[in-house]
Design a protein around this motif. Structure first.
Motif, PDB file in Angstrom:
ATOM      1  N   CYS A 329     -38.060  85.248 -63.226  1.00 16.10           N
ATOM      2  CA  CYS A 329     -38.300  86.302 -62.236  1.00 16.10           C
ATOM      3  C   CYS A 329     -39.263  87.091 -62.074  1.00 16.10           C
ATOM      4  N   LEU A 336     -40.308  94.480 -56.778  1.00 10.25           N
ATOM      5  CA  LEU A 336     -39.252  95.516 -56.953  1.00 10.25           C
ATOM      6  C   LEU A 336     -39.781  96.751 -57.962  1.00 10.25           C
ATOM      7  N   LEU A 348     -31.495  94.875 -59.469  1.00 16.93           N
ATOM      8  CA  LEU A 348     -30.411  93.907 -58.517  1.00 16.93           C
ATOM      9  C   LEU A 348     -29.249  94.571 -58.387  1.00 16.93           C
ATOM     10  N   ALA A 352     -28.738  95.703 -54.788  1.00 16.09           N
ATOM     11  CA  ALA A 352     -27.978  94.745 -54.054  1.00 16.09           C
ATOM     12  C   ALA A 352     -26.519  94.572 -54.434  1.00 16.09           C
ATOM     13  N   ARG A 388     -28.148  88.836 -49.817  1.00 16.50           N
ATOM     14  CA  ARG A 388     -28.552  90.333 -50.152  1.00 16.50           C
ATOM     15  C   ARG A 388     -30.117  90.123 -50.789  1.00 16.50           C
ATOM     16  N   MET A 389     -30.044  89.081 -51.391  1.00 15.69           N
ATOM     17  CA  MET A 389     -31.766  88.892 -52.124  1.00 15.69           C
ATOM     18  C   MET A 389     -32.801  88.828 -51.084  1.00 15.69           C
ATOM     19  N   LEU A 392     -33.636  92.134 -49.753  1.00 14.04           N
ATOM     20  CA  LEU A 392     -33.996  93.012 -50.888  1.00 14.04           C
ATOM     21  C   LEU A 392     -35.567  92.408 -51.157  1.00 14.04           C
TER      22      LEU A 392
END
Length: 394
Positions: A329, A336, A348, A352, A388-389, A392
């Motif tokens: 990640c 983020l 997350l 989210a 959702r990601m 985001l």
């Protein structure tokens, strides 16, 4: 109150710590537009098939609930033996099969039977945290060896030969692995076992995800290599019986009475009801249903892994089994405003409503860069998680 040094050496199971936080938040957002999606726990979203449930009910109704032999019901041991022959084409005598209270009990029994205080067990980093804690509980020392994509996050024969020392007792492997979903090439596993044998050591292979293998090149049991290998298996993953707490181990014949003696004293026997239910797992209809579900797990992998890559996650190796994605990640942490996978997982969760597992549990070799996604969830839930990601990270 003073606690044992043994207990104090066992680290928290961070998967469950994160899960508790996710459950708390889930209650708060349950009736909102985006309820929590759980991609953190390695538990199939399927339950035991109807035939298995009916067998459990029949066991209770007919009063077949008394203790069984510590090694397990003879018909169940034979059914498992027959499954090895039909599924993997290998002969595994029923007398070498020990039914246990989950794979966790099998690992505990193996470690207690084989490890003396101070013995070192070689394991890959990353790997499932509880496996090294079983070693610690037996007063052994889990030596984690950093692995990478080139080795499919698995040990190699060269690793084992290089790291074998005066206190080394053997290796504890997992194929397919949690958290990576990758398996050891059978030829390499044979070479590993040859090195271990040359040192007079032991080879333990956690095969609880073997039934959920998607690549013919890897979907072979270590038991095909040698009768000296100790194999751990479970009814939790392929057979979808997580909470029933039933597993088994296959051991060399000389080890059976040792394990039986330990099992008698530590567990008496596995759950009788679960054992009677598990007999129904091997019916033609049940196996057909498990195979249908295996195909669905593969379809989820084939959708979700490319989607993660498109989102910016680094997926170094395509998992060939289980239901996990071991994802770097790092490229997304900056988006983020977080530092590592631990903070990323909480971001997350909070932004989210998506629960995943940070890499902290699985070792120390670059695990702060990685998160584990579980794809043991419906396709609809996986698709919503991707949406959702996307929002985001936009």
């Amino acid at each position: 109150m003073k606690f044992s040094k043994r207990a104090e050496k066992i680290s928290p199971f961070y998967v469950m710590e994160v899960a508790k936080a996710a459950q708390q938040l889930a209650q708060e957002v349950a009736h909102g537009p985006e309820p929590m999606i759980f991609l953190n726990i390695g538990e199939p979203d399927y339950t035991a098939p109807a035939q298995v449930q009916a067998a459990a009910q029949e066991s209770i109704a007919s009063g077949r609930t008394q203790y069984t032999n510590a090694l397990g019901l003879e018909p169940l041991r034979q059914a498992i033996s027959d499954w090895y022959r039909s599924r993997f084409g290998i002969q595994v005598p029923a007398q070498r099969i020990v039914v246990t209270a989950g794979a966790s009990a099998a690992l505990q029994l193996a470690c207690l039977a084989l490890i003396n205080p101070g013995d070192e067990i070689l394991m890959p980093d990353p790997s499932y945290p509880c496996n090294r804690h079983f070693v610690s509980a037996a007063e052994g020392v889990a030596q984690l060896i950093p692995t990478g994509a080139a080795e499919r996050y698995q040990l190699s024969a060269e690793h084992v030969a290089t790291h074998w020392g005066a206190q080394t007792r053997g290796v504890l492997l997992a194929s397919p692995s949690n958290p990576t979903g990758t398996s050891i090439d059978p030829a390499e596993l044979r070479r590993i076992h040859e090195v271990v044998q040359s040192k007079g050591g032991i080879t333990i292979v956690d095969e609880i995800y073997l039934g959920l293998s998607y690549d013919e090149a890897f979907g072979h049991s270590a038991l095909a290599i040698s009768d000296d290998i100790i194999s751990i298996n479970s009814f939790s993953k392929y057979f979808n019986m997580t909470g029933w707490r039933l597993g088994w181990m296959v051991v060399p014949e000389a080890m059976v009475p040792v394990v039986e003696r330990l099992a008698q004293n530590l567990f008496i026997c596995p759950s009788t009801v679960a054992q009677h239910a598990a007999l129904a797992c091997f019916s033609t209809d049940s196996i057909a249903e498990f195979e249908r579900r295996r195909a669905e797990f593969k379809a989820r992998r084939d959708y979700f892994l490319p989607a993660l890559r498109e989102l910016g996650f680094g997926i170094d190796v395509m998992p060939d089994g289980a239901f996990y994605a071991w994802a770097d990640c790092t490229p997304l942490c900056a988006k983020l405003g977080v530092q590592d996978s631990w903070e990323f997982a909480y971001a997350l969760m909070e932004r989210a409503h998506l629960a995943i597992t940070p890499g902290r549990d699985f070792g120390t070799a670059d695990t702060a860069r990685y998160v584990r996604f579980s794809t043991a969830n419906s396709m609809e839930q996986l698709q919503e998680a991707v949406r959702r990601m996307q929002r985001l990270f936009a």
